[in-house]
Motif scaffolding. Structure first.
Motif, mmCIF file in Angstrom:
data_model
loop_
_atom_site.group_PDB
_atom_site.id
_atom_site.type_symbol
_atom_site.label_atom_id
_atom_site.label_comp_id
_atom_site.label_asym_id
_atom_site.label_seq_id
_atom_site.Cartn_x
_atom_site.Cartn_y
_atom_site.Cartn_z
ATOM 1 N N SER A 255 -5.606 18.902 4.495
ATOM 2 C CA SER A 255 -4.665 19.172 3.409
ATOM 3 C C SER A 255 -3.529 20.072 3.886
ATOM 4 C CB SER A 255 -5.403 19.820 2.237
ATOM 5 O OG SER A 255 -4.498 20.182 1.220
ATOM 6 N N LEU A 256 -3.873 21.121 4.632
ATOM 7 C CA LEU A 256 -2.834 22.000 5.181
ATOM 8 C C LEU A 256 -1.878 21.217 6.079
ATOM 9 C CD1 LEU A 256 -4.946 25.154 6.137
ATOM 10 C CD2 LEU A 256 -3.419 24.900 4.177
ATOM 11 N N TYR A 257 -2.441 20.325 6.876
ATOM 12 C CA TYR A 257 -1.619 19.516 7.791
ATOM 13 C C TYR A 257 -0.643 18.637 7.015
ATOM 14 C CZ TYR A 257 -0.523 16.355 11.662
ATOM 15 O OH TYR A 257 0.133 15.616 12.623
ATOM 16 N N ALA A 258 -1.143 17.990 5.960
ATOM 17 C CA ALA A 258 -0.286 17.090 5.174
ATOM 18 C C ALA A 258 0.868 17.841 4.519
ATOM 19 C CB ALA A 258 -1.123 16.382 4.115
ATOM 20 N N HIS A 259 0.585 19.004 3.945
ATOM 21 C CA HIS A 259 1.630 19.732 3.215
ATOM 22 C C HIS A 259 2.564 20.488 4.151
ATOM 23 C CE1 HIS A 259 0.211 18.846 -0.817
ATOM 24 N NE2 HIS A 259 -1.018 19.079 -0.395
ATOM 25 N N TYR A 260 2.135 20.687 5.393
ATOM 26 C CA TYR A 260 3.050 21.329 6.348
ATOM 27 C C TYR A 260 3.935 20.291 7.039
ATOM 28 C CZ TYR A 260 4.826 23.717 10.442
ATOM 29 O OH TYR A 260 5.662 24.206 11.405
ATOM 30 N N ILE A 261 3.334 19.230 7.548
ATOM 31 C CA ILE A 261 4.099 18.174 8.227
ATOM 32 C C ILE A 261 4.925 17.368 7.229
ATOM 33 C CG2 ILE A 261 3.937 16.127 9.699
ATOM 34 C CD1 ILE A 261 3.249 18.696 11.118
ATOM 35 N N ARG A 262 4.371 17.183 6.024
ATOM 36 C CA ARG A 262 5.022 16.495 4.903
ATOM 37 C C ARG A 262 5.198 15.000 5.133
ATOM 38 N NH1 ARG A 262 9.978 19.444 2.357
ATOM 39 N NH2 ARG A 262 9.258 18.101 0.644
ATOM 40 N N ILE A 263 4.447 14.449 6.054
ATOM 41 C CA ILE A 263 4.413 13.007 6.256
ATOM 42 C C ILE A 263 3.058 12.660 6.880
ATOM 43 C CG2 ILE A 263 5.618 13.266 8.478
ATOM 44 C CD1 ILE A 263 6.693 10.412 8.063
ATOM 45 N N ILE A 264 2.409 11.629 6.327
ATOM 46 C CA ILE A 264 1.074 11.248 6.785
ATOM 47 C C ILE A 264 1.020 9.735 6.965
ATOM 48 C CG2 ILE A 264 -1.355 11.049 6.094
ATOM 49 C CD1 ILE A 264 -0.697 13.755 7.069
ATOM 50 N N ASP A 265 0.513 9.299 8.121
ATOM 51 C CA ASP A 265 0.272 7.876 8.348
ATOM 52 C C ASP A 265 -1.116 7.704 8.948
ATOM 53 O OD1 ASP A 265 0.395 8.549 11.018
ATOM 54 O OD2 ASP A 265 2.375 7.709 11.345
ATOM 55 N N PRO A 266 -1.590 6.463 9.107
ATOM 56 C CA PRO A 266 -2.959 6.242 9.613
ATOM 57 C C PRO A 266 -3.215 6.802 11.002
ATOM 58 C CG PRO A 266 -2.153 4.254 8.535
ATOM 59 C CD PRO A 266 -0.989 5.189 8.630
ATOM 60 N N GLU A 267 -2.172 7.177 11.739
ATOM 61 C CA GLU A 267 -2.387 7.745 13.072
ATOM 62 C C GLU A 267 -3.091 9.098 13.015
ATOM 63 O OE1 GLU A 267 -1.904 6.519 16.200
ATOM 64 O OE2 GLU A 267 -1.690 4.679 15.045
ATOM 65 N N VAL A 268 -3.169 9.683 11.814
ATOM 66 C CA VAL A 268 -3.896 10.945 11.692
ATOM 67 C C VAL A 268 -5.370 10.748 12.013
ATOM 68 C CG1 VAL A 268 -4.508 10.730 9.248
ATOM 69 C CG2 VAL A 268 -4.127 12.990 10.223
ATOM 70 N N PHE A 269 -5.859 9.491 11.892
ATOM 71 C CA PHE A 269 -7.262 9.176 12.184
ATOM 72 C C PHE A 269 -7.470 8.815 13.658
ATOM 73 C CE2 PHE A 269 -6.729 8.089 7.664
ATOM 74 C CZ PHE A 269 -7.751 8.837 7.106
ATOM 75 N N ALA A 270 -6.466 8.982 14.494
ATOM 76 C CA ALA A 270 -6.567 8.600 15.906
ATOM 77 C C ALA A 270 -7.743 9.300 16.581
ATOM 78 C CB ALA A 270 -5.265 8.914 16.637
ATOM 79 N N PHE A 271 -8.440 8.566 17.435
ATOM 80 C CA PHE A 271 -9.631 9.086 18.109
ATOM 81 C C PHE A 271 -9.304 10.304 18.973
ATOM 82 C CE2 PHE A 271 -12.809 8.886 21.594
ATOM 83 C CZ PHE A 271 -13.950 9.113 20.826
ATOM 84 N N ILE A 272 -8.083 10.348 19.503
ATOM 85 C CA ILE A 272 -7.694 11.461 20.366
ATOM 86 C C ILE A 272 -7.756 12.791 19.610
ATOM 87 C CG2 ILE A 272 -5.242 11.203 19.836
ATOM 88 C CD1 ILE A 272 -6.822 12.342 23.180
ATOM 89 N N ASN A 273 -7.575 12.770 18.288
ATOM 90 C CA ASN A 273 -7.649 14.002 17.509
ATOM 91 C C ASN A 273 -9.076 14.538 17.450
ATOM 92 O OD1 ASN A 273 -4.892 14.050 16.944
ATOM 93 N ND2 ASN A 273 -5.119 12.792 15.117
ATOM 94 N N THR A 274 -10.046 13.622 17.342
ATOM 95 C CA THR A 274 -11.443 14.056 17.406
ATOM 96 C C THR A 274 -11.764 14.612 18.783
ATOM 97 O OG1 THR A 274 -12.286 12.549 15.703
ATOM 98 C CG2 THR A 274 -13.834 13.263 17.357
ATOM 99 N N VAL A 275 -11.288 13.931 19.835
ATOM 100 C CA VAL A 275 -11.532 14.388 21.203
ATOM 101 C C VAL A 275 -10.938 15.778 21.400
ATOM 102 C CG1 VAL A 275 -11.047 13.945 23.639
ATOM 103 C CG2 VAL A 275 -11.658 12.056 22.123
ATOM 104 N N THR A 276 -9.767 16.012 20.836
ATOM 105 C CA THR A 276 -9.137 17.335 20.940
ATOM 106 C C THR A 276 -10.021 18.415 20.326
ATOM 107 O OG1 THR A 276 -6.919 16.355 20.880
ATOM 108 C CG2 THR A 276 -7.108 18.691 20.324
ATOM 109 N N MET A 277 -10.582 18.126 19.152
ATOM 110 C CA MET A 277 -11.468 19.097 18.511
ATOM 111 C C MET A 277 -12.720 19.339 19.350
ATOM 112 S SD MET A 277 -11.327 18.065 14.477
ATOM 113 C CE MET A 277 -9.775 17.899 13.600
ATOM 114 N N VAL A 278 -13.282 18.273 19.914
ATOM 115 C CA VAL A 278 -14.483 18.417 20.745
ATOM 116 C C VAL A 278 -14.173 19.277 21.968
ATOM 117 C CG1 VAL A 278 -16.154 17.193 22.187
ATOM 118 C CG2 VAL A 278 -15.508 16.258 19.961
ATOM 119 N N ILE A 279 -13.015 19.050 22.583
ATOM 120 C CA ILE A 279 -12.612 19.855 23.753
ATOM 121 C C ILE A 279 -12.485 21.325 23.369
ATOM 122 C CG2 ILE A 279 -10.690 20.323 25.320
ATOM 123 C CD1 ILE A 279 -10.247 17.299 25.480
ATOM 124 N N MET A 280 -11.883 21.596 22.214
ATOM 125 C CA MET A 280 -11.744 22.977 21.757
ATOM 126 C C MET A 280 -13.108 23.651 21.600
ATOM 127 S SD MET A 280 -8.738 22.603 18.886
ATOM 128 C CE MET A 280 -7.013 22.332 19.333
#
Length: 348
Positions: free
Chosen positions: A237-262
């Motif tokens: 929710s914070l991401y959507a209201h800060y970026i102010r644009i959302i598309d299906p790329e938000v579900f990209a697998f690389i975002n999960t991988v980034t969280m796992v790396i963190m």
């Protein structure tokens, strides 16, 4: 000592907008902070229950879409020539709904997927994330598909007697993300140190023994999944209201991988691990961009990760804490011991 370090870290982070004037770097800190919140939510599953969810980005994306659609409103057709019309609501309500609906999705996913373990659980979570991504991509009437939801309003905080404060500037959004991250950190810390947290650790260490003492495996893991998904939904929710644009790329697998790396680099199973790992790997691309080509950046990114895990195999926070404990133990062991006086006198 840990409390003092935590307080000093919060004070330092709170002071950043006061001396950092570069809007590009402040933007990087905001987006990094949002993904740190997502990483903390993933750590609750991976670090304290031992369950690897490679579809965790689904809850992040669900929170983003729920909050955006609640704020923008929609008009969609349903079977039987029925139309469902929703007028725009305040973004703060979208934020709350994002947490609730993401948590509800986490409940159903946990209830179904925690009946399996290991690779089967991983496959279930990946499949769930892909299904949600395809829904966002193909339900064009609701989500606009690849055209994206645009002009998402900024979050506005109600101030009784003074109207409301709309968080439009980067400094305002930075403090909003910092407050939500601090709340998430304290919530997870309280949960981990509670009786329920000990049950989660027990399941991770020895599930058979935990069951033998009366711990309900499915219930414990499902509650952990609900809380984890709800925090991820808040980040989305914070991401959507800060970026102010959302598309299906938000579900990209690389975002999960980034969280796992963190989580892995910072140290899974530690409270500060996702924060440290998130700051390093969230800001590393920003530091590499001026000096390296895009292709070389990914090589350096991977090299830094390998180096950290080679030198600090348990992650940054647990490995450094272990070394510090060993040093203190060694110092204590080498300290001279004063012998008691016997009172005997030397012969004349």
């Amino acid at each position: 000592m840990r409390a003092i370090i935590t307080i000093l870290a919060v004070i330092t982070l709170a002071s950043v907008p006061l001396w950092l004037r570069d809007p590009y770097l402040l933007n990087a800190l905001i987006t990094t902070g949002i993904f740190v919140i997502g990483a903390m939510s993933l750590n609750l599953l991976l670090g304290f229950t031992g369950q690897l969810s490679l579809g965790h980005i689904a809850f992040f994306g669900i929170g983003a879409y729920v909050s955006a659609l609640t704020s923008l409103g929609f008009d969609i057709g349903l079977p039987g020539d029925v139309r469902l019309v929703h007028a725009p609501w305040p973004p703060i309500i979208g934020f709350v709904l994002a947490i609730l609906i993401a948590g509800l999705c986490g409940y159903f996913v946990g209830l179904l997927s925690f009946r399996v373990r290991g690779a089967y659980f991983v496959i279930v979570t990946i499949s769930f994330a892909e299904v949600v991504r395809l829904v966002a991509l193909n339900w064009v009437e609701l989500t606009q598909g690849p055209l994206a939801l645009t002009n998402i309003p900024s979050i506005a905080l109600p101030l009784p007697g003074f109207g409301e404060l709309t968080l439009r500037t980067k400094m305002q959004n930075y403090y909003l993300v910092l407050v939500v991250a601090l709340i998430a950190y304290l919530l997870i810390a309280r949960l981990v140190h509670s009786h329920f947290g000990r049950a989660m650790r027990g399941l991770m260490e020895n599930e058979t023994l935990a069951v033998s003492v009366g711990i309900d495996v499915t219930r414990t893991l499902t509650i952990a999944a609900v809380i984890s998904a709800a925090i991820a939904g808040a980040a989305g929710s914070l991401y959507a209201h800060y970026i102010r644009i959302i598309d299906p790329e938000v579900f990209a697998f690389i975002n999960t991988v980034t969280m796992v790396i963190m989580v892995i680099s910072g140290g899974k199973g530690s409270l500060a691990g996702p924060v440290i790992g998130g700051l390093i790997f969230g800001l590393l691309p920003v530091a590499l961009r001026p000096v390296m080509a895009p292709e070389a950046q990914w090589i350096a990114y991977g090299g830094v990760l390998i180096a950290i895990l080679f030198v600090l195999p348990r992650g940054i926070v647990p490995s450094l804490a272990q070394r510090l404990t060993r040093q203190r133990s060694g110092t204590t062991a080498l300290a001279p011991v004063a012998l008691p006086e016997t009172g005997a006198k030397e012969p004349a």
